[in-house]
Write a protein that holds these residues in place. Structure first.
Motif, mmCIF file in Angstrom:
data_model
loop_
_atom_site.group_PDB
_atom_site.id
_atom_site.type_symbol
_atom_site.label_atom_id
_atom_site.label_comp_id
_atom_site.label_asym_id
_atom_site.label_seq_id
_atom_site.Cartn_x
_atom_site.Cartn_y
_atom_site.Cartn_z
ATOM 1 N N GLY A 274 47.597 23.743 17.850
ATOM 2 C CA GLY A 274 46.037 23.690 17.585
ATOM 3 C C GLY A 274 45.095 24.681 16.800
ATOM 4 N N THR A 275 45.906 25.733 17.208
ATOM 5 C CA THR A 275 45.403 27.180 16.356
ATOM 6 C C THR A 275 45.002 26.943 14.987
ATOM 7 N N ALA A 276 45.651 25.990 13.543
ATOM 8 C CA ALA A 276 45.537 25.853 12.710
ATOM 9 C C ALA A 276 43.867 25.667 12.391
ATOM 10 N N ARG A 277 42.584 26.246 11.513
ATOM 11 C CA ARG A 277 41.903 25.961 11.428
ATOM 12 C C ARG A 277 41.645 25.811 9.698
ATOM 13 N N LEU A 278 40.786 25.414 9.381
ATOM 14 C CA LEU A 278 40.259 25.366 8.148
ATOM 15 C C LEU A 278 39.623 26.094 7.861
ATOM 16 N N VAL A 279 39.260 27.013 6.469
ATOM 17 C CA VAL A 279 38.735 28.472 6.000
ATOM 18 C C VAL A 279 37.621 27.088 4.240
ATOM 19 N N LEU A 280 36.787 27.389 4.372
ATOM 20 C CA LEU A 280 35.840 25.732 3.824
ATOM 21 C C LEU A 280 35.310 26.633 2.601
ATOM 22 N N ASP A 281 35.414 26.282 1.391
ATOM 23 C CA ASP A 281 34.930 26.233 0.271
ATOM 24 C C ASP A 281 34.574 25.679 -0.505
ATOM 25 N N THR A 282 33.473 25.733 -1.732
ATOM 26 C CA THR A 282 33.834 24.080 -2.241
ATOM 27 C C THR A 282 33.997 25.245 -3.361
ATOM 28 N N VAL A 283 35.053 23.914 -4.674
ATOM 29 C CA VAL A 283 35.768 24.013 -5.219
ATOM 30 C C VAL A 283 35.567 22.883 -6.603
ATOM 31 N N ASP A 284 35.991 23.250 -7.373
ATOM 32 C CA ASP A 284 36.478 22.095 -8.434
ATOM 33 C C ASP A 284 37.294 21.010 -8.613
ATOM 34 N N VAL A 285 38.116 20.438 -8.091
ATOM 35 C CA VAL A 285 39.247 19.862 -7.795
ATOM 36 C C VAL A 285 39.960 19.905 -8.406
ATOM 37 N N ALA A 286 39.689 19.939 -9.877
ATOM 38 C CA ALA A 286 39.847 19.229 -11.385
ATOM 39 C C ALA A 286 41.090 20.988 -11.373
ATOM 40 N N ASP A 287 39.923 22.053 -11.607
ATOM 41 C CA ASP A 287 40.096 23.301 -11.580
ATOM 42 C C ASP A 287 41.611 23.958 -10.669
ATOM 43 N N GLN A 288 41.175 23.411 -9.143
ATOM 44 C CA GLN A 288 42.540 23.394 -7.994
ATOM 45 C C GLN A 288 43.881 22.849 -8.603
ATOM 46 N N VAL A 289 43.573 21.617 -9.204
ATOM 47 C CA VAL A 289 45.152 21.707 -9.230
ATOM 48 C C VAL A 289 45.857 22.137 -10.620
ATOM 49 N N THR A 290 44.990 22.402 -11.912
ATOM 50 C CA THR A 290 45.739 22.887 -12.669
ATOM 51 C C THR A 290 45.900 24.118 -12.476
ATOM 52 N N ALA A 291 44.932 25.376 -11.440
ATOM 53 C CA ALA A 291 45.912 26.306 -10.905
ATOM 54 C C ALA A 291 47.080 25.872 -10.134
ATOM 55 N N CYS A 292 47.081 25.110 -9.116
ATOM 56 C CA CYS A 292 48.506 24.866 -8.864
ATOM 57 C C CYS A 292 49.562 24.961 -9.397
ATOM 58 N N ILE A 293 49.384 23.619 -10.327
ATOM 59 C CA ILE A 293 50.038 24.002 -11.397
ATOM 60 C C ILE A 293 50.727 25.008 -12.359
ATOM 61 N N ASP A 294 49.841 25.601 -12.971
ATOM 62 C CA ASP A 294 50.123 26.481 -14.238
ATOM 63 C C ASP A 294 50.808 28.015 -12.854
ATOM 64 N N VAL A 295 50.425 28.560 -11.514
ATOM 65 C CA VAL A 295 50.890 29.187 -11.254
ATOM 66 C C VAL A 295 52.348 28.453 -10.783
ATOM 67 N N ARG A 296 52.835 27.168 -10.920
ATOM 68 C CA ARG A 296 54.313 27.525 -10.849
ATOM 69 C C ARG A 296 55.370 26.882 -12.186
ATOM 70 N N ALA A 297 54.233 27.111 -12.763
ATOM 71 C CA ALA A 297 54.922 26.954 -14.189
ATOM 72 C C ALA A 297 55.446 25.152 -14.376
ATOM 73 N N TRP A 298 54.467 24.534 -13.746
ATOM 74 C CA TRP A 298 54.926 23.611 -14.118
ATOM 75 C C TRP A 298 54.020 21.850 -15.285
ATOM 76 N N LEU A 299 53.300 23.123 -16.255
ATOM 77 C CA LEU A 299 52.119 22.298 -16.935
ATOM 78 C C LEU A 299 53.071 21.645 -18.065
ATOM 79 N N ASP A 300 54.569 21.930 -18.577
ATOM 80 C CA ASP A 300 54.862 21.371 -19.308
ATOM 81 C C ASP A 300 55.616 19.810 -18.634
ATOM 82 N N ALA A 301 56.033 19.876 -17.592
ATOM 83 C CA ALA A 301 56.253 18.269 -16.842
ATOM 84 C C ALA A 301 55.250 17.642 -15.678
ATOM 85 N N VAL A 302 54.075 18.258 -16.157
ATOM 86 C CA VAL A 302 52.690 17.140 -15.442
ATOM 87 C C VAL A 302 51.809 16.853 -16.063
#
Length: 526
Positions: free
Chosen positions: A340-368
């Motif tokens: 029960g020690t997991a905590r949220l560190v909140l921030d206001t983000v653009d979901v589309a940018d967040q998903v794109t960054a996740c795909i880009d950093v793992r080099a999945w752009l061509d597969a997604v």
């Protein structure tokens, strides 16, 4: 018979769902049946005694006075003489009316009555025929004529009518006596018995209520204690008094609760020890893993200069080191959730940018394939959302193959798919217009077997028992689900009818409500 009783019991249970009400009704029915039976028997016995006593007294008196007065009349008396005899007979203490019938000397029939209300025509014809009929003598003492009687009801009033013929060709006499007084007495008795039955019914209801309270109060306490025990209050115990069955049941409950508390305490201690062991082991492994990872990176950089016979071994060491490092990190994350020690560190983000960054950093752009509108601003923990997306998309690529489709949109269905939360927070888990963020990750693979589908989020679950060792740790989807839960969201898995698996992530647009006030103040300061 047993089936009929079972149906009756089921019907009564459906009609009267409360045990207290059923006890009161059964008590009342038994008491009412007993009271009605007793009152009916008492009324019947009293009725026979009262009516028979009045009837026998009237018949006996009529028989005597008829013989005393009509028996002294001369043969073929005159009507005046019959009238005097009828009046004399009617003057009895029994207060009945009399009609005398005889033949005069000229052969005409003379019928005289003691009152104008009683005439010969009022006597039933069947009774008159029986009175004048002569019975043959059998040589004994039986007379040729007998006294007969009949009870009739005229205009609502009961009467006793009797008739007899005077011995020696004397006149025939008929008597009518009102039984109205006896009827009034019986009516009063019936009302008294009805009142007594009603009082008995009321008393039985009160007694049933008291008995039900006596029986159900311990049962209610037992139910409350069982409910508290089910809520996790294992220290719950019942106060035991007496030596009846309910007291024995309370003792059994206390013994069971004590054994359960001891067992749960033992299991909790073992679980806590296991969690501490995993956490300590993960922390202890990080130091040697850091050194091993550094060495493996050096070996990986020198892979081109190594002997071709050694290169595969080096690649195996590098890959297994990375896999072990991921496993340790995942274990540490799991222990945080369990503790029960997991905590949220909140921030206001653009979901589309967040998903794109996740795909880009793992080099999945061509597969997604990404289908997301820009400008969907959500307040959440970006790192934990990245972990969720990486696990879902990576799992789809590994088991379903590319292309993987990721769809991001806002769903207007309020609280759809969200887990149960406190009522005080439930209204804040959706947007101002009842919106929920929905992210769908779908592939075009063979899908998930139906027997595996309920277990895809279980820790260390392997879909194939024949291949327990795989590249994954078996913790990715469970960690993704925990990260969704800590946001107040949910992840579900299903098979697409057109083929492939679909993982759906639902998150509230603002997770601030799930963060403690003091943590929010820290975020504002930062």
């Amino acid at each position: 018979m047993r089936r009929w009783l079972g149906r009756a019991r089921d019907w009564l249970t459906g009609l009267l769902p409360s045990l207290r009400l059923r006890l009161v009704v059964v008590f009342a029915m038994v008491a009412l049946s007993a009271a009605v039976a007793a009152s009916g028997i008492a009324y019947w016995l009293t009725r026979d005694a009262v009516v028979n006593r009045a009837q026998n007294a009237a018949l006996k008196d009529f028989h005597k006075t008829l013989g005393d007065h009509a028996g002294t009349l001369p043969p073929r008396p005159k009507c005046e003489q019959l009238k005097e005899a009828a009046d004399a007979i009617a003057g009895s203490t029994q207060n009945y009316e009399v009609v005398l019938v005889d033949l005069e000397r000229d052969g005409r029939q003379c019928a005289v009555a003691s009152s104008e209300n009683f005439e010969l025509g009022d006597v039933p014809k069947k009774l008159r025929n029986a009175v004048v009929e002569e019975r043959p003598s059998d040589g004994g003492t039986d007379a040729a004529h007998h006294q007969y009687w009949q009870r009739v009801n005229l205009d609502g009033t009961p009467y006793l009518i009797s008739g007899a013929t005077v011995i020696g060709e004397g006149p025939a006499g008929y008597m009518r006596k009102s039984l109205d007084q006896e009827q009034d007495d019986l009516t009063s008795l019936a009302w008294s018995l009805a009142i007594a039955t009603g009082l008995a019914l009321i008393g039985s209801v009160l007694l049933a209520q008291a008995a039900a309270s006596t029986v159900l109060r311990p049962v209610q306490r037992l139910g409350d204690a069982a409910r508290r025990l089910g809520e996790g209050k294992l220290e719950t115990r019942l106060k035991v008094s007496g030596s009846d069955e309910l007291a024995e049941l309370s003792r059994t409950f206390n013994a069971t609760a004590a054994a359960l508390e001891e067992r749960v305490a033992d299991l909790s201690a073992r679980e806590q020890s296991s969690r501490r062991f995993v956490a300590d082991m993960s922390h202890e492994l990080r130091t040697p893993l850091t050194a091993i990872s550094a060495v493996s990176e050096v070996l990986e950089d020198e892979e081109d200069n190594l002997d071709p016979m050694i290169a595969p071994a080096v690649q195996l060491v590098v890959s297994e080191t990375r896999r072990l490092n991921d496993l340790v990190e995942n274990l540490m994350e799991v222990t945080r959730f369990d503790a029960g020690t997991a905590r949220l560190v909140l921030d206001t983000v653009d979901v589309a940018d967040q998903v794109t960054a996740c795909i880009d950093v793992r080099a999945w752009l061509d597969a997604v394939e990404l289908d997301a509108d820009r400008g969907l601003m959500i307040r959440l923990d970006p790192r934990r959302l990245d972990v969720i997306l990486a696990n879902l998309i990576g799992n789809a690529l590994k088991h379903g193959g590319s292309p993987v489709r990721v769809s991001v949109h806002m769903c207007s269905a309020p609280r759809t798919g969200l887990p149960a939360v406190d009522e005080a927070r439930a209204g804040n888990l959706v947007g101002a217009e009842g919106e929920v963020l929905v992210i769908e990750v779908s592939d075009r693979g063979p899908g998930i077997p139906e027997d595996v589908l309920p277990h895809v989020f279980d820790r260390f679950y392997k879909a194939s028992a024949s291949r327990p060792r795989s590249e994954g740790s078996g913790l990715g989807l469970s960690i993704a689900l925990e990260n969704a839960h800590i946001h107040g969201g949910e992840i579900t898995a299903r098979n697409n009818p057109e083929g492939g698996a679909v993982f759906t992530l639902r998150l509230p647009p603002d997770a601030s409500v799930l963060v403690a006030p003091e943590e929010r103040e820290e975020e504002d300061v930062q």
